[in-house]
Design an enzyme around this catalytic site. Structure first.
Site, PDB file in Angstrom:
ATOM      1  N   LEU A  46      30.218 -22.003  51.923  1.00  0.00           N
ATOM      2  CA  LEU A  46      30.899 -23.296  51.873  1.00  0.00           C
ATOM      3  C   LEU A  46      32.172 -23.177  52.693  1.00  0.00           C
ATOM      4  O   LEU A  46      32.857 -22.149  52.628  1.00  0.00           O
ATOM      5  CB  LEU A  46      31.272 -23.646  50.429  1.00  0.00           C
ATOM      6  CG  LEU A  46      30.259 -24.383  49.553  1.00  0.00           C
ATOM      7  CD1 LEU A  46      30.812 -24.507  48.132  1.00  0.00           C
ATOM      8  CD2 LEU A  46      29.951 -25.760  50.104  1.00  0.00           C
ATOM      9  N   ASP A  47      32.526 -24.214  53.448  1.00  0.00           N
ATOM     10  CA  ASP A  47      33.791 -24.213  54.172  1.00  0.00           C
ATOM     11  C   ASP A  47      34.945 -23.996  53.203  1.00  0.00           C
ATOM     12  O   ASP A  47      34.874 -24.417  52.040  1.00  0.00           O
ATOM     13  CB  ASP A  47      34.003 -25.552  54.877  1.00  0.00           C
ATOM     14  CG  ASP A  47      33.056 -25.758  56.051  1.00  0.00           C
ATOM     15  OD1 ASP A  47      32.471 -24.769  56.520  1.00  0.00           O
ATOM     16  OD2 ASP A  47      32.903 -26.917  56.487  1.00  0.00           O
ATOM     17  N   PRO A  48      36.040 -23.357  53.655  1.00  0.00           N
ATOM     18  CA  PRO A  48      37.213 -23.214  52.778  1.00  0.00           C
ATOM     19  C   PRO A  48      37.687 -24.545  52.203  1.00  0.00           C
ATOM     20  O   PRO A  48      38.114 -24.606  51.044  1.00  0.00           O
ATOM     21  CB  PRO A  48      38.263 -22.601  53.714  1.00  0.00           C
ATOM     22  CG  PRO A  48      37.453 -21.807  54.697  1.00  0.00           C
ATOM     23  CD  PRO A  48      36.209 -22.631  54.928  1.00  0.00           C
ATOM     24  N   ALA A  50      35.893 -27.021  51.337  1.00  0.00           N
ATOM     25  CA  ALA A  50      34.935 -27.544  50.360  1.00  0.00           C
ATOM     26  C   ALA A  50      35.073 -26.863  49.004  1.00  0.00           C
ATOM     27  O   ALA A  50      35.490 -25.715  48.890  1.00  0.00           O
ATOM     28  CB  ALA A  50      33.514 -27.369  50.885  1.00  0.00           C
TER      29      ALA A  50
END
EC number: 5.4.99.25
Length: 315
Positions: A46-48, A50
């Protein structure tokens, strides 16, 4: 003589609710340390920016992490309209601002464009690799490299609300779908631009939303166990989901102790009702203990593909 693994031989899946601002690998290492696990792996970063569902596989469960990586995902996303950024999210630099001027019908027509099977060109700010290097590294150097459009499927795209310049959507999609790219493309279709300001993963495969736990909750349980001088596993392990939940969508084939012995030694066995060209979930005896996954071979026999190592639990 085999070297004793560092950490505990613990098997299962932690359904982590990742907080914003941390990388998926950072979250993984924290969970591994809290559980003192010998082995751990996550199931798709997951993107930071998110938050939300990040299944962490411990021990033998890591053998089946690919099945969760390949599973459908669900997201709740809020986009800020009228502003486009170079990363398609709020971490990037603003590259264009435009007035917001579209009708409800135009919004619905734009959303309909993304439903079903489409082709998507990945963002330059993604972890996909080109010549061995992640795309985002090229992007940070101001370089653009060729990317091929990839097939994706959006099973559901639901309008949640529009408040001022903030649009919230619920998206159920196939693996490899970039929500930031959908948001950026939607903004361009609406003629105003858009970027992600909030992204929360609410579903992976069929895992229940209410089974998620935060790092803070795990660390509090660890601290409580230490304070009460109890083995941490007494408080932490009940939160683990069984490792076969990663492959719960596969047809179950139940085998006897004798057949399981052959399978565990790498030998194919004869079983009834074996589907063709499909992986199956293998269980053992009346207790239906999970032993791994297999598939029909050219001779019509059940051949082991990936089996778990059954071991005595360590403290």
């Amino acid at each position: 003589m085999a070297r004793k693994p560092r950490g505990r031989l613990v098997d299962g899946i932690v359904l982590l609710d990742k907080d914003t601002g941390m990388s998926s690998n950072f979250a993984l290492q924290r969970v591994k340390r809290i559980y003192n696990a010998a082995k751990a792996g996550h199931t798709g970063a997951l993107d930071p920016l998110a938050t939300g569902m990040l299944p962490i596989c411990l021990g033998e469960a890591t053998k089946f992490s690919q099945h969760l990586l390949d599973a459908d995902k669900r997201y709740l996303v809020t986009a800020k309209l009228g502003v486009r950024t170079d990363t398609s999210d709020s971490d990037g630099e603003v590259v264009q601002t435009r007035p917001i001027n579209f009708t409800e019908q135009q919004l619905e027509e734009a959303l309909e464009h993304f439903r079903g099977e489409t082709m998507q060109v990945p963002s330059m700010y993604s972890a996909l690799k080109y010549q061995g290097q992640p795309l985002y590294k090229y992007a940070r150097e101001g370089k653009e490299v060729p990317r091929e459009a990839r097939p994706i499927k959006v099973f559901e795209l639901n309008f949640i609300k529009l408040e001022g310049d903030e649009l919230t959507l619920d998206i159920h999609c196939s693996k490899g779908t970039y929500i930031r790219t959908i948001t950026d493309d939607l903004g361009e279709m609406l003629g105003c631009g858009a970027h992600v300001i909030m992204l929360r993963r609410t579903g992976v495969a069929g895992y229940p939303y209410d089974k998620m736990v935060t790092l803070e909750q795990l660390e509090a349980l660890l601290a409580k166990a230490q304070e009460e001088e109890r083995p941490p596993k007494e408080l932490l392990d009940p939160l683990l989901l069984p490792m076969d939940t990663a492959v719960s969508g596969l047809k179950e084939i139940n085998v006897s102790d004798e057949l399981a012995h052959y399978l565990m030694n790498g030998n194919p066995v004869q079983v009834a009702n074996l589907p063709i060209d499909e992986l199956v979930r293998i269980t053992l005896g009346e207790a239906k203990q999970f032993v791994g996954i297999g598939q029909m071979n050219d001779d019509g026999l059940l051949a082991p593909k990936r089996l778990v190592v059954l071991h005595d639990e360590q403290a």
